[in-house]
Design an enzyme around this catalytic site. Structure first.
Site, PDB file in Angstrom:
ATOM      1  N   SER A 144     -10.278  -5.916  10.158  1.00 21.87           N
ATOM      2  CA  SER A 144     -11.493  -5.277   9.673  1.00 21.87           C
ATOM      3  C   SER A 144     -12.282  -6.327   8.912  1.00 21.87           C
ATOM      4  O   SER A 144     -11.771  -6.915   7.957  1.00 21.87           O
ATOM      5  CB  SER A 144     -11.148  -4.092   8.765  1.00 21.87           C
ATOM      6  N   ARG A 159       0.946  -6.296  12.733  1.00 23.64           N
ATOM      7  CA  ARG A 159       0.317  -5.651  13.885  1.00 23.64           C
ATOM      8  C   ARG A 159       0.118  -6.641  15.028  1.00 23.64           C
ATOM      9  O   ARG A 159       0.157  -6.274  16.205  1.00 23.64           O
ATOM     10  CB  ARG A 159      -1.007  -5.013  13.473  1.00 23.64           C
ATOM     11  N   ARG A 165       2.242   1.216  10.213  1.00 23.36           N
ATOM     12  CA  ARG A 165       1.779   1.618   8.876  1.00 23.36           C
ATOM     13  C   ARG A 165       2.930   1.482   7.889  1.00 23.36           C
ATOM     14  O   ARG A 165       3.761   2.371   7.759  1.00 23.36           O
ATOM     15  CB  ARG A 165       1.258   3.062   8.924  1.00 23.36           C
ATOM     16  N   ARG A 184       0.842  -1.207   0.000  1.00 25.61           N
ATOM     17  CA  ARG A 184       0.000   0.000   0.000  1.00 25.61           C
ATOM     18  C   ARG A 184       0.867   1.243   0.000  1.00 25.61           C
ATOM     19  O   ARG A 184       1.857   1.326   0.721  1.00 25.61           O
ATOM     20  CB  ARG A 184      -0.935  -0.002   1.213  1.00 25.61           C
ATOM     21  N   GLU A 239      -6.432  -0.800  15.552  1.00 28.76           N
ATOM     22  CA  GLU A 239      -7.043  -1.763  14.623  1.00 28.76           C
ATOM     23  C   GLU A 239      -6.069  -2.872  14.248  1.00 28.76           C
ATOM     24  O   GLU A 239      -4.913  -2.610  13.900  1.00 28.76           O
ATOM     25  CB  GLU A 239      -7.502  -1.040  13.360  1.00 28.76           C
TER      26      GLU A 239
END
Length: 425
Positions: free
Chosen positions: A350, A389, A275, A260, A347
């Site tokens: 999801s 994560r 991130r 990403r 988070e």
């Protein structure tokens, strides 16, 4: 992508749905374009029919020796009118398709209205954050002191938002991924799948990354895309298919690297692994009968939660509000794990039900055997989990006063019996 016929029949409902999403497009504009498009379609058909009729009349006139000049003149004029109707129809088709693919999915009725993540609703909470009798560290301080997490060398190779893991931390990340895959396959009924990490435009379009979010992904020089998530490849396996309902649900899981660009995230989580441009993730995708997607979302979320429960990591599950729900989703649960180094929940998964939104873009349908009528399948996706994560959460929750990290009991077999990660002198 939505059904223009449904929008014509339910303009107020569509506008209300887009208002929840803060989208500017209105049903009236779409219906106006569609009406002109259909008018041109009708005109085109009538012109073609007239051309066929005139052609017959010209043949008859010539056969009988009658003057056919007027008919010939009309035939010449029809050519330009037919071309104009075809061009106008094609232009409006393109315009309408572009608009229909540019607005987000219609939200489930249970999604709360809200502006951003501050308006998300906590559904449940599991586990109690541990108390420490020493000052806790964030994962990057722990990893660097162990000599097993190297951001500087990664930056030398690739720039910012990359990391190199070494030794026991690299093995711990691998152990987490293997544990997740094993649980999803052996206990949750997902089929382990290895998919490409390079895809064509159609695959990215099918799951909603294109055209709206092109800047969020990496594109190669030969016009292939690096997948931002294996949701893209797992879901698009059924693109263009008509599936026997008896085969549903289809459940797939995959461990892949994800890529990403993190466009728009400047200044956010600049330190550490939260991130990254490249990260490992275990994905879960379900293709289901439309009547089963609500129940499948609850099941999928439970599968992700069980990973954290077995790792004994405290978490909370949030129902996302209208302003925080993703473009393709009609309903989403975020699972947030407790990070003691940050002193807050972040988070880690999801899980979304996209309804028929992606299936329409992919033309993925189902049919009961013996029935001629088809329906669009419903597609769901969920992180099960983001491996990096999860590594962060294990490091911070299992840190010891001496800077070592205790290995969660469930991962000890994956670590060859190792129970603690410590610096090597």
């Amino acid at each position: 992508m939505h059904d223009i016929k449904w929008i014509r029949d339910n303009p107020d409902a569509f506008d209300a749905a887009m208002s929840m999403r803060n989208a500017e497009i209105t049903a009236a504009r779409l219906i106006e374009i569609d009406a002109e498009r259909r008018r041109l379609m009708t005109e085109h058909q009538e012109l073609l029919a007239r051309r066929k009729s005139i052609s017959g009349d010209i043949g008859k006139a010539k056969k009988s020796g009658e003057n056919a000049d007027d008919l010939m003149a009309e035939m010449g004029g029809l050519k330009d009118r037919i071309k104009a109707a075809e061009d106008g129809q094609a232009s409006l088709n393109e315009q309408l398709d572009l608009l229909l693919t540019s607005f987000p999915n219609i939200l489930d009725a249970n999604v709360p209205k809200g502006a951003d993540e501050d308006d998300n609703v906590e559904i449940r909470r599991w586990g109690t954050p541990a108390t420490f009798d020493f000052d806790v560290s964030e994962h990057f301080d722990l990893g660097e002191k162990l000599g097993m997490m190297d951001f500087a060398t990664a930056a030398k190779l690739s720039g910012s938002r990359f990391v190199i893991l070494r030794g026991q931390l690299a093995r711990l990340e691998r152990a987490l991924a293997q544990f997740m895959i094993d649980l999803h396959v052996n206990e949750h009924g997902y089929e382990e799948t290895t998919t490409p990490m390079l895809v064509k435009d159609d695959a990215m379009f099918g799951t909603g990354q294109l055209p709206k979010f092109a800047e969020d992904s990496f594109k190669t020089t030969n016009d292939m895309w690096l997948i931002p998530t294996s949701e893209v490849t797992l879901t698009n396996q059924v693109a263009g298919d008509i599936i026997d309902v008896a085969r549903l649900p289809l459940r797939y899981t995959a461990l892949t690297q994800c890529f990403r660009s993190e466009a728009g995230s400047a200044g956010r989580d600049t330190r550490g692994m939260i991130r990254q441009h490249q990260f490992a993730k275990v994905e879960m995708v379900s293709i289901v009968d439309p009547d089963q997607s609500d129940a499948e979302l609850e099941r999928k979320t439970g599968c992700a939660e069980e990973i954290l429960q077995k790792l004994d990591l405290p978490y909370r599950t949030m129902l996302l509000c209208s302003g925080d729900t993703g473009f393709s989703a009609m309903k989403t649960y975020d699972i947030e794990v407790w990070l003691p180094g940050q002193g807050r929940y972040r988070e880690i998964s999801s899980c979304s039900n996209t309804g028929e939104f992606q299936a329409r873009r992919m033309n993925a349908r189902c049919r009961t055997q013996g029935d001629k009528k088809t329906r669009f399948v419903h597609t769901l996706n969920g992180s099960g989990l983001a491996v990096g994560r999860c590594l962060i959460a294990v490091m911070e929750n299992y840190q010891q006063a001496d800077g070592s990290i205790r290995v969660p009991d469930v991962l000890v077999p994956y670590m060859g019996g190792l129970t603690k990660i410590a610096a090597v002198n």
